[in-house]
Design a protein around this motif. Structure first.
Motif, PDB file in Angstrom:
ATOM      1  N   GLY A  59      49.829  41.318  31.242  1.00  0.00           N
ATOM      2  CA  GLY A  59      49.017  42.481  30.934  1.00  0.00           C
ATOM      3  C   GLY A  59      48.100  42.815  32.103  1.00  0.00           C
ATOM      4  N   ASN A  60      47.013  43.526  31.824  1.00  0.00           N
ATOM      5  CA  ASN A  60      46.063  43.900  32.877  1.00  0.00           C
ATOM      6  C   ASN A  60      45.383  42.665  33.449  1.00  0.00           C
ATOM      7  N   VAL A  61      45.247  42.631  34.754  1.00  0.00           N
ATOM      8  CA  VAL A  61      44.593  41.518  35.434  1.00  0.00           C
ATOM      9  C   VAL A  61      43.290  41.969  36.096  1.00  0.00           C
ATOM     10  N   ALA A  62      43.362  43.035  36.878  1.00  0.00           N
ATOM     11  CA  ALA A  62      42.175  43.546  37.569  1.00  0.00           C
ATOM     12  C   ALA A  62      42.297  45.054  37.695  1.00  0.00           C
ATOM     13  N   LEU A  63      41.187  45.744  37.549  1.00  0.00           N
ATOM     14  CA  LEU A  63      41.178  47.203  37.652  1.00  0.00           C
ATOM     15  C   LEU A  63      39.964  47.652  38.442  1.00  0.00           C
ATOM     16  N   ALA A  64      40.187  48.509  39.428  1.00  0.00           N
ATOM     17  CA  ALA A  64      39.069  49.105  40.138  1.00  0.00           C
ATOM     18  C   ALA A  64      38.355  50.102  39.226  1.00  0.00           C
ATOM     19  N   THR A  65      37.082  50.324  39.484  1.00  0.00           N
ATOM     20  CA  THR A  65      36.266  51.248  38.692  1.00  0.00           C
ATOM     21  C   THR A  65      35.507  52.166  39.642  1.00  0.00           C
ATOM     22  N   PRO A  66      34.948  53.250  39.138  1.00  0.00           N
ATOM     23  CA  PRO A  66      34.157  54.114  40.029  1.00  0.00           C
ATOM     24  C   PRO A  66      33.019  53.360  40.713  1.00  0.00           C
ATOM     25  N   GLU A  67      32.502  52.304  40.046  1.00  0.00           N
ATOM     26  CA  GLU A  67      31.414  51.513  40.644  1.00  0.00           C
ATOM     27  C   GLU A  67      31.944  50.521  41.682  1.00  0.00           C
ATOM     28  N   THR A  68      33.160  50.020  41.481  1.00  0.00           N
ATOM     29  CA  THR A  68      33.802  49.095  42.435  1.00  0.00           C
ATOM     30  C   THR A  68      35.188  49.639  42.747  1.00  0.00           C
ATOM     31  N   PRO A  69      35.263  50.669  43.614  1.00  0.00           N
ATOM     32  CA  PRO A  69      36.525  51.373  43.819  1.00  0.00           C
ATOM     33  C   PRO A  69      37.457  50.738  44.847  1.00  0.00           C
ATOM     34  N   HIS A  70      37.083  49.595  45.401  1.00  0.00           N
ATOM     35  CA  HIS A  70      37.865  49.024  46.488  1.00  0.00           C
ATOM     36  C   HIS A  70      38.952  48.080  45.966  1.00  0.00           C
ATOM     37  N   GLY A  71      40.063  48.001  46.706  1.00  0.00           N
ATOM     38  CA  GLY A  71      41.147  47.120  46.316  1.00  0.00           C
ATOM     39  C   GLY A  71      41.587  47.393  44.890  1.00  0.00           C
ATOM     40  N   CYS A  72      41.805  46.313  44.144  1.00  0.00           N
ATOM     41  CA  CYS A  72      42.133  46.430  42.713  1.00  0.00           C
ATOM     42  C   CYS A  72      40.942  46.062  41.848  1.00  0.00           C
ATOM     43  N   GLY A  73      39.735  46.135  42.419  1.00  0.00           N
ATOM     44  CA  GLY A  73      38.551  45.782  41.659  1.00  0.00           C
ATOM     45  C   GLY A  73      38.475  44.276  41.429  1.00  0.00           C
ATOM     46  N   ARG A  74      37.742  43.900  40.390  1.00  0.00           N
ATOM     47  CA  ARG A  74      37.562  42.487  40.066  1.00  0.00           C
ATOM     48  C   ARG A  74      38.366  42.132  38.810  1.00  0.00           C
ATOM     49  N   PRO A  75      38.680  40.849  38.618  1.00  0.00           N
ATOM     50  CA  PRO A  75      39.414  40.457  37.400  1.00  0.00           C
ATOM     51  C   PRO A  75      38.674  40.891  36.148  1.00  0.00           C
ATOM     52  N   LEU A  76      39.424  41.257  35.133  1.00  0.00           N
ATOM     53  CA  LEU A  76      38.848  41.692  33.870  1.00  0.00           C
ATOM     54  C   LEU A  76      38.185  40.517  33.150  1.00  0.00           C
ATOM     55  N   PRO A  77      37.264  40.778  32.217  1.00  0.00           N
ATOM     56  CA  PRO A  77      36.618  39.694  31.475  1.00  0.00           C
ATOM     57  C   PRO A  77      37.646  38.778  30.819  1.00  0.00           C
ATOM     58  N   GLY A  78      37.452  37.487  30.978  1.00  0.00           N
ATOM     59  CA  GLY A  78      38.353  36.508  30.398  1.00  0.00           C
ATOM     60  C   GLY A  78      39.536  36.150  31.275  1.00  0.00           C
ATOM     61  N   VAL A  79      39.732  36.893  32.365  1.00  0.00           N
ATOM     62  CA  VAL A  79      40.855  36.649  33.272  1.00  0.00           C
ATOM     63  C   VAL A  79      40.356  35.903  34.513  1.00  0.00           C
ATOM     64  N   ARG A  80      41.057  34.852  34.879  1.00  0.00           N
ATOM     65  CA  ARG A  80      40.732  34.097  36.086  1.00  0.00           C
ATOM     66  C   ARG A  80      41.872  34.249  37.089  1.00  0.00           C
ATOM     67  N   GLU A 100      47.687  33.372  41.634  1.00  0.00           N
ATOM     68  CA  GLU A 100      47.909  32.700  40.355  1.00  0.00           C
ATOM     69  C   GLU A 100      46.848  33.177  39.375  1.00  0.00           C
ATOM     70  N   VAL A 101      47.237  33.302  38.106  1.00  0.00           N
ATOM     71  CA  VAL A 101      46.341  33.892  37.099  1.00  0.00           C
ATOM     72  C   VAL A 101      46.342  33.058  35.826  1.00  0.00           C
ATOM     73  N   ARG A 102      45.174  32.965  35.207  1.00  0.00           N
ATOM     74  CA  ARG A 102      45.056  32.460  33.844  1.00  0.00           C
ATOM     75  C   ARG A 102      44.455  33.574  33.003  1.00  0.00           C
ATOM     76  N   SER A 103      45.130  33.908  31.903  1.00  0.00           N
ATOM     77  CA  SER A 103      44.700  35.059  31.126  1.00  0.00           C
ATOM     78  C   SER A 103      45.026  34.871  29.654  1.00  0.00           C
ATOM     79  N   PRO A 104      44.140  35.325  28.763  1.00  0.00           N
ATOM     80  CA  PRO A 104      44.466  35.294  27.330  1.00  0.00           C
ATOM     81  C   PRO A 104      45.597  36.256  26.978  1.00  0.00           C
ATOM     82  N   GLY A 105      45.947  37.139  27.914  1.00  0.00           N
ATOM     83  CA  GLY A 105      47.033  38.079  27.672  1.00  0.00           C
ATOM     84  C   GLY A 105      48.393  37.548  28.069  1.00  0.00           C
ATOM     85  N   LEU A 106      48.486  36.261  28.445  1.00  0.00           N
ATOM     86  CA  LEU A 106      49.763  35.685  28.854  1.00  0.00           C
ATOM     87  C   LEU A 106      50.783  35.783  27.720  1.00  0.00           C
ATOM     88  N   MET A 107      52.014  36.089  28.096  1.00  0.00           N
ATOM     89  CA  MET A 107      53.092  36.193  27.117  1.00  0.00           C
ATOM     90  C   MET A 107      53.291  34.862  26.385  1.00  0.00           C
TER      91      MET A 107
END
Length: 261
Positions: A59-80, A100-107
């Protein structure tokens, strides 16, 4: 490809921009966002083009935002997210490595032909097979697939070369072809609707690459063929240019990381 087309329309018909003024957020995903496109979009539209990173398996790992528009932003809450060197040690901030990612959204797992499930460990780090880095402030930057090739004693990453080559002002794909003497030959393909000569583009590309990264050949096409979900179709491009397939690019589906949108 959609945003390249949009910018072309706005440049030809500036009055169109007024009709787009109500768009709150412009987002993109599916493949790494080239820096020239990001800069051109901000200049033309007055807003950033926000990149995102995600995978079908996570699922979603990191998303840029208008406040942090660089790269792919920072990892979403709960995602390492962490970046590892080939030897498994931790990469330094800004250093390229395997993501490598650890996420509650893992399949839950992979579906077998008989309908049963091959489960995955929900507490393990998931190797994405993507190449990227994490800045000191936590910003994630994804280069592309972690597919190294070897040429003249150097280890090179084609998609990393693409990101820097795109500073020439046009989208670029780098296709590696097995070469018994060099290890690999690198074919740089420039998407240029104006059709300028390969020699012109070779000179422009040379400014952004080290001596050992220079193209063995440069090809110019009007546009890249696309897959059904809008990504550049590398297999079709190789066929178009008469270049042999690399391992993993033969017939049949190949898993690619998708953007989390």
């Amino acid at each position: 490809s959609t945003y390249h087309s949009l910018l072309g329309v706005v440049r030809r018909r500036p009055e169109v921009r007024a009709g787009l003024a109500g768009v709150r957020v412009w987002g993109v995903g599916g493949a790494p966002l080239p820096t020239p496109l990001a800069e051109s979009f901000r200049t033309t539209m007055g807003r950033p083009l926000l990149d995102g990173y995600g995978l079908t398996e996570l699922g979603n790992v990191a998303l840029a935002t208008p406040e942090t528009p660089h790269g792919c932003g920072r990892p979403l809450p709960g995602v390492r997210l962490r970046v590892r060197r080939p030897d498994g040690s931790a990469a330094e901030p800004g250093e390229l490595g395997g993501i490598e990612v650890r996420s509650p959204g893992l399949m839950a797992g992979y579906l077998r032909e008989d309908g049963s499930l091959t489960p995955v460990d929900p507490d393990a780090w998931y190797p994405t097979a993507d190449l990227g880095s994490v800045d000191a402030d936590g910003t994630v930057r994804v280069v592309g697939r972690n597919q190294a090739v070897h040429r003249l004693g150097f280890t090179l990453y084609p998609e990393s070369l693409e990101r820097r080559a795109e500073s020439c002002g046009r989208p670029v794909k780098v296709l590696a072809v097995e070469d018994q003497r060099r290890g690999s030959a690198l074919h740089f393909v420039v998407a240029d609707p104006a059709g300028e000569a390969p020699l012109v583009w070779r000179r422009r590309l040379a400014e952004h690459l080290a001596e050992y990264e220079q193209p063995n050949a440069v090809h110019v096409v009007d546009h890249f063929p696309l897959t059904a979900n809008g990504k550049p179709d590398t297999r079709a491009l190789r066929a178009q240019l008469g270049l042999e397939l690399e391992p993993g690019e033969g017939p049949g589906p190949v898993r690619r990381p998708g953007a989390g949108h």
